[in-house]
Design a protein around this motif. Structure first.
Motif, PDB file in Angstrom:
ATOM      1  N   LEU A  56     132.641 134.432 -19.032  1.00 53.45           N
ATOM      2  CA  LEU A  56     133.324 135.582 -18.447  1.00 53.45           C
ATOM      3  C   LEU A  56     134.742 135.233 -18.011  1.00 53.45           C
ATOM      4  O   LEU A  56     135.676 136.019 -18.193  1.00 53.45           O
ATOM      5  CB  LEU A  56     132.530 136.123 -17.256  1.00 53.45           C
ATOM      6  N   LYS A  57     134.919 134.041 -17.460  1.00 50.36           N
ATOM      7  CA  LYS A  57     136.261 133.627 -17.038  1.00 50.36           C
ATOM      8  C   LYS A  57     137.179 133.440 -18.237  1.00 50.36           C
ATOM      9  O   LYS A  57     138.372 133.776 -18.164  1.00 50.36           O
ATOM     10  CB  LYS A  57     136.182 132.360 -16.204  1.00 50.36           C
ATOM     11  N   GLY A  70     138.744 145.147 -15.409  1.00 60.00           N
ATOM     12  CA  GLY A  70     138.005 145.481 -14.194  1.00 60.00           C
ATOM     13  C   GLY A  70     136.518 145.215 -14.328  1.00 60.00           C
ATOM     14  O   GLY A  70     135.875 144.716 -13.398  1.00 60.00           O
ATOM     15  N   ASP A  71     135.968 145.534 -15.492  1.00 59.87           N
ATOM     16  CA  ASP A  71     134.542 145.297 -15.726  1.00 59.87           C
ATOM     17  C   ASP A  71     134.225 143.806 -15.682  1.00 59.87           C
ATOM     18  O   ASP A  71     133.240 143.392 -15.058  1.00 59.87           O
ATOM     19  CB  ASP A  71     134.133 145.890 -17.070  1.00 59.87           C
ATOM     20  N   VAL A  72     135.054 142.999 -16.325  1.00 59.23           N
ATOM     21  CA  VAL A  72     134.821 141.557 -16.328  1.00 59.23           C
ATOM     22  C   VAL A  72     134.964 141.002 -14.910  1.00 59.23           C
ATOM     23  O   VAL A  72     134.182 140.143 -14.490  1.00 59.23           O
ATOM     24  CB  VAL A  72     135.782 140.847 -17.314  1.00 59.23           C
ATOM     25  N   GLU A  73     135.938 141.505 -14.151  1.00 58.39           N
ATOM     26  CA  GLU A  73     136.115 141.036 -12.777  1.00 58.39           C
ATOM     27  C   GLU A  73     134.906 141.377 -11.911  1.00 58.39           C
ATOM     28  O   GLU A  73     134.479 140.574 -11.079  1.00 58.39           O
ATOM     29  CB  GLU A  73     137.389 141.625 -12.171  1.00 58.39           C
ATOM     30  N   ARG A  74     134.334 142.563 -12.099  1.00 56.03           N
ATOM     31  CA  ARG A  74     133.131 142.941 -11.348  1.00 56.03           C
ATOM     32  C   ARG A  74     131.954 142.043 -11.711  1.00 56.03           C
ATOM     33  O   ARG A  74     131.178 141.619 -10.842  1.00 56.03           O
ATOM     34  CB  ARG A  74     132.777 144.400 -11.611  1.00 56.03           C
ATOM     35  N   ARG A  75     131.818 141.738 -12.990  1.00 53.36           N
ATOM     36  CA  ARG A  75     130.715 140.860 -13.411  1.00 53.36           C
ATOM     37  C   ARG A  75     130.880 139.453 -12.860  1.00 53.36           C
ATOM     38  O   ARG A  75     129.901 138.814 -12.455  1.00 53.36           O
ATOM     39  CB  ARG A  75     130.638 140.810 -14.937  1.00 53.36           C
ATOM     40  N   ILE A  76     132.117 138.953 -12.837  1.00 54.01           N
ATOM     41  CA  ILE A  76     132.378 137.625 -12.272  1.00 54.01           C
ATOM     42  C   ILE A  76     132.043 137.616 -10.786  1.00 54.01           C
ATOM     43  O   ILE A  76     131.382 136.704 -10.289  1.00 54.01           O
ATOM     44  CB  ILE A  76     133.849 137.213 -12.516  1.00 54.01           C
TER      45      ILE A  76
END
Length: 69
Positions: free
Chosen positions: A6-7, A44-50
């Motif tokens: 994800l990062k 934003g979606d990736v940041e929420r998952r992280i």
């Protein structure tokens, strides 16, 4: 998907957005975003998952009631 993957995706999305392109390549795949808003939504979606993975499971709260008699 694990935290490291994800990062890496997050870094790729940010690099694409800051360079002005709407095409991102990672893991041998290429994704084309139509607008900057779509790219921002993906970031934003990736940041929420992280954030969710870094937080962990968290506490479970169960409501209860006490009736004073």
């Amino acid at each position: 998907m694990n935290l490291d993957e994800l990062k890496l995706r997050h870094d790729a999305l940010l690099a694409a957005r800051y360079s002005g392109t709407r095409s991102v390549s990672y893991d041998g795949k290429t994704v084309n975003y139509g607008t900057d808003a779509e790219l921002a939504a993906a970031i934003g979606d990736v940041e929420r998952r992280i954030a969710k993975l870094e937080r962990g499971a968290g506490r479970v709260q169960r409501p209860f009631a006490v009736k004073d008699l």
